[in-house]
Design an enzyme around this catalytic site. Structure first.
Site, PDB file in Angstrom:
ATOM      1  N   SER A 125       0.841  -1.191   0.000  1.00 46.40           N
ATOM      2  CA  SER A 125       0.000   0.000   0.000  1.00 46.40           C
ATOM      3  C   SER A 125       0.882   1.251   0.000  1.00 46.40           C
ATOM      4  O   SER A 125       1.668   1.446  -0.933  1.00 46.40           O
ATOM      5  CB  SER A 125      -0.965  -0.046   1.182  1.00 46.40           C
ATOM      6  OG  SER A 125      -2.003   0.884   1.030  1.00 46.40           O
ATOM      7  N   ASP A 178      -9.944  -3.587  -5.572  1.00 49.61           N
ATOM      8  CA  ASP A 178      -9.371  -2.754  -4.520  1.00 49.61           C
ATOM      9  C   ASP A 178      -9.880  -1.311  -4.644  1.00 49.61           C
ATOM     10  O   ASP A 178      -9.627  -0.647  -5.642  1.00 49.61           O
ATOM     11  CB  ASP A 178      -7.848  -2.781  -4.642  1.00 49.61           C
ATOM     12  CG  ASP A 178      -7.145  -2.104  -3.471  1.00 49.61           C
ATOM     13  OD1 ASP A 178      -7.801  -1.362  -2.722  1.00 49.61           O
ATOM     14  OD2 ASP A 178      -5.928  -2.317  -3.328  1.00 49.61           O
ATOM     15  N   HIS A 197      -8.119  -4.894  -1.491  1.00 52.98           N
ATOM     16  CA  HIS A 197      -6.863  -4.352  -0.971  1.00 52.98           C
ATOM     17  C   HIS A 197      -6.136  -5.316  -0.042  1.00 52.98           C
ATOM     18  O   HIS A 197      -4.911  -5.296   0.035  1.00 52.98           O
ATOM     19  CB  HIS A 197      -7.154  -3.046  -0.224  1.00 52.98           C
ATOM     20  CG  HIS A 197      -5.932  -2.262   0.127  1.00 52.98           C
ATOM     21  ND1 HIS A 197      -5.155  -1.645  -0.822  1.00 52.98           N
ATOM     22  CD2 HIS A 197      -5.347  -1.983   1.322  1.00 52.98           C
ATOM     23  CE1 HIS A 197      -4.149  -1.014  -0.234  1.00 52.98           C
ATOM     24  NE2 HIS A 197      -4.239  -1.211   1.068  1.00 52.98           N
TER      25      HIS A 197
END
Length: 810
Positions: free
Chosen positions: A657, A743, A780
């Site tokens: 991320s 995501d 995600h």
């Protein structure tokens, strides 16, 4: 909002505690340790496979700044916050976006899906020789966990023990409870089998395996019980897009009281004072939680809108006070917050604001005995202060919480200074428990309360102490407000996760401190491993960057005796003020047992050293964000040049991320320093994403990165955004990028764009592999299926080990 997320992550870790009962035979593999000379002879498959070539539209751009009136999106896109005083770029500046065609918000464009399929096929082909290694790694990971297991039972309201179970061969958690008779219930011996109940009278009231049946993804959130414990509410997401449906079940009859997928819920469900009322949050078109509704489950009234936040920079959350007296609605940006409360015991009570928002003032509240317990940076303090006022008083009445000193004076417990950082407070009937950091390490303080409804006084404050130098500790599951005992979780890089219980009346008394449950790691011998915590001086000559690393003792002994270098895998994050802890990972053993040293850089942008480690002027956000990347590269250089533990050919790095942004920036800054880089769901197209308010998270995160539509930030952000800074003609390390098609936090097109840019800039030739792997059924947080998750991790580790020359399976 970030604190709520951090708390959720910590609670999730508690649920991963494994049994002390060993019921499966396991033979620990001998360590696969190779010399530097052996490493250099082990290489990837020799077959040259050509990667997909994404169409490059050289004239394609996005606009940063004020859109002209004729622009088709001029009336739809927000270009800056209403409170910003910074100048918009006018006229706007075009920013090259040659792979912008890869963006498809609906995930249905055939050309895009075809390209992603080709990318996945290429990645599988170029790594196919690693299949035996993946299988071996997966088997080792499975062997290091107890598949049939349970979490520490916690009593709720004197009625039931609550815990979760996992079963061998089943992918998801099972929520369980058993009747409470007394503390002696826990004096049991479980035989470790699937069929045997953990506690007598066990009831499996929510089997997520059944919820997930016929689904490729399943995430269950906000599992909560009504006050009588008769009704169960939870939220479920079956795509990975983090849009949830609501479920309510009568546990006495098994009847589904509510099953609603019509609204886009944010995955947060809170019970009211009775069995008929729940509070839920819905999201806007950018998946921003912004409306709070009161729902009556019997359908006697329509949903009642209690609160709506229209400012696109603010997210909204809902919860209850620790004593269940009040409902709290918190709305917050990264820098400003506001809390409203509703008295659940007063019929017809109105929603009331605790303190109206003030720019760059964060605060959170809980209730204790007629008082608001407030954590806030009011007054511009570096860290949060611990404050108190009576319920109904405004912010002008907030006072610092003090404790009497030995000389008879008063000492402020948490003054917001740089020494101790306060994260949050958990009130109990006779105690307050504060969580925070001291010296870069997590800390827990027990405050013994002497006051009552008319007075508020702390009799004594005690910080919990532990034997290890570096560790992770935090408040665990504590259902009962009147409890005298406190549940904690604890681990370190060499100590598997434990569930502890202490007496709040004697917090450091070893005789009454119990390990209720310790994670069982089959085959793990603690004495064969060791860890260190050091600091590395950054390039500014003054900042000391904490670094934690763990290794096999025999690997480090050989290095110290001969000077022979060893493989190092460096991990990092460094954003949002979130902390990366020196914790334990059973799956990490697959690296350690092959001679890899695992290191974690606690770089600026995180919160390890307090909020000053995150905030301007010397932290890692806004116009000092590059401190994050520089710190990471400086730590990597220290391992190579100063510590002389490794070499660039033996150094790999990883981040997920915002950690993917970190790794992308690091390989642009110093590509020669690394052999391999793994970027998981990476935020790498910073400028294009942050100019566009229609993308989820964008408006809220202008207070993290800055707004590139404004003159103040554009050039600085362009200077580090990985997609915009790939260097032509420079050889990059091997790169693996991963993403999830659904995501909503970091869209799949970001890693896809970076893969295309890296290949284009290097122009083929002797380029190291650049692999893109998109999970077409996840979001995600990768796979929800625990076995699939381990297979994905095995894929990543096999790629890493292969590039480090450690891919032998014999």
């Amino acid at each position: 909002v970030n604190f709520i997320l951090a708390t959720m992550i910590r609670i999730h870790r508690i649920l991963l505690l494994s049994s002390q009962v060993t019921s499966f035979a396991f033979h620990r593999p001998q360590p696969f340790v190779f010399s530097k000379q052996q490493c250099s002879t082990l290489t990837m498959g020799a077959t040259k496979i050509q990667p997909p070539v994404a169409r490059r539209e050289v004239d394609r751009t996005i606009l940063a700044g004020k859109l002209p009136p004729t622009h088709p999106l001029a009336s739809k896109l927000i270009r800056q916050s209403e409170t910003s005083t910074n100048a918009l770029l006018d006229p706007p500046r075009p920013i090259p976006d040659p792979y912008g065609w890869l963006r498809d918000s609906k995930r249905k464009d055939e050309a895009v899906l075809k390209h992603l399929k080709q990318e996945n096929e290429y990645t599988e082909a170029v790594t196919s020789h690693l299949q035996p290694l993946r299988e071996k790694l997966y088997a080792e990971m499975i062997g290091s966990i107890q598949e049939t297991d349970y979490t520490t039972p916690s009593m709720k309201g004197g009625k039931y023990w609550y815990y979760t179970r996992t079963m061998k061969g089943q992918s998801y958690t099972i929520y369980c409870r058993a009747p409470y008779a007394g503390e002696d219930d826990l004096s049991f011996v479980w035989d470790g089998s699937i069929a045997a109940p953990v506690l007598a009278g066990e009831e499996q009231f929510l089997d997520v395996n059944a919820v997930a049946k016929d689904q490729t993804y399943c995430s269950v959130s906000s599992v909560s019980l009504s006050h009588s414990q008769k009704f169960l509410a939870y939220a479920v997401d079956v795509t990975g897009d983090e849009i949830y449906g609501l479920r309510v079940v009568n546990l006495d009859t098994g009847e589904t009281v509510c099953s609603d997928d019509s609204l886009e819920y944010a995955g947060n469900v809170v019970w009211g004072a009775d069995e008929n009322t729940v509070f839920v949050i819905t999201m806007d078109e950018t998946q921003r939680p912004y409306r709070v509704y009161r729902r009556l489950l019997d359908g006697s009234k329509g949903d009642e809108l209690l609160f709506q936040q229209d400012d696109p920079q603010f997210w909204t959350g809902v919860g209850r006070s620790s004593d269940d007296r009040y409902l709290f609605i918190e709305t917050a940006s990264s820098e400003t917050s506001e809390v409203h409360y509703l008295d659940l015991k007063e019929e017809g009570a109105a929603l009331t604001c605790v303190a109206t928002q003030r720019k760059k003032v964060l605060y959170d509240v809980d209730h204790w005995n007629g008082h608001w317990i407030v954590t806030s940076n009011v007054g511009g303090t570096q860290n949060m202060r611990l404050m108190v006022c009576a319920v109904g008083e405004d912010a002008s009445q907030w006072k610092d919480v003090t404790v009497a000193s030995e000389d008879g004076g008063d000492v402020t417990l948490f003054d917001g200074g740089p020494v101790r950082a306060l994260d949050g407070v958990s009130p109990f009937e006779k105690y307050l428990v504060a969580s925070g950091r001291y010296g870069g390490i997590p800390g827990v303080w027990v405050l013994d309360m002497a006051g009552g409804a008319e007075t508020f006084r702390v009799r004594k404050s005690t910080q919990l102490t532990f034997e290890e130098d570096a560790y992770d500790v935090g408040v665990g599951v504590n259902y009962n407000y009147d409890s005298e005992r406190l549940a904690l979780y604890y681990d370190s890089q060499t100590t598997p996760l434990q569930s502890l219980e202490i007496s709040m009346g004697a917090p450091n008394d070893a005789d009454v401190r119990n390990v209720r449950k310790a994670k069982n790691v089959p085959g793990y011998v603690k004495t064969e491993y060791d860890c260190q915590r050091v600091t590395v001086t950054s390039r500014d000559g003054t900042t000391e960057i904490p670094v934690s690393f763990v290794y096999r003792r025999d690997v480090m002994d050989r290095h110290l005796e001969s000077g022979e270098t060893v493989p190092v895998h460096l991990d990092g994050y460094g954003s949002y003020g979130m902390c990366c802890e020196a914790d334990f990972s059973a799956t990490r053993l697959t690296l350690l047992n092959r001679g890899v040293v695992y290191a974690l850089a606690h770089i600026r942008g995180g919160g390890e050293m307090g909020r000053q480690w995150y905030e301007e002027p010397n932290g890692g956000k806004y116009l000092c964000k590059e401190n994050t990347f520089n710190d990471f590269v400086d730590v990597a250089r220290w391992f190579v040049e100063d510590k002389k533990l490794t070499t660039p050919d033996q150094l790999s790095i990883e981040g997920r991320s915002a950690g993917g942004l970190l790794v992308g920036a690091a390989i642009n800054q110093a590509p020669e320093l690394f052999k391999c880089a793994i970027l998981g769901v990476p935020f790498v197209d910073v400028v294009a994403t942050m100019t566009d308010s229609s993308i989820p998270l964008t408006t809220n995160e202008w207070e993290e990165w800055g707004n590139p539509n404004e003159e103040k930030f554009l050039d600085y952000m362009l200077g580090y955004s990985p997609v915009n800074n790939v260097r032509k003609g420079v050889k990059y390390p091997s790169v693996l990028l991963t993403g999830g098609l659904h995501d909503p936090r970091v869209a799949y097109w970001e890693p896809a764009k970076l893969a295309a840019e890296l290949r284009h800039a290097q122009g083929g030739g002797d380029m190291e592999p650049v692999c893109l792997k998109i999970d077409m059924t996840a979001g995600h947080f990768s796979a929800s299926d625990r076995y699939k998750y381990l297979k994905e991790l095995s894929f990543d580790y096999a790629f890493l080990l292969d590039r480090l020359g450690l891919s032998r399976t014999d």
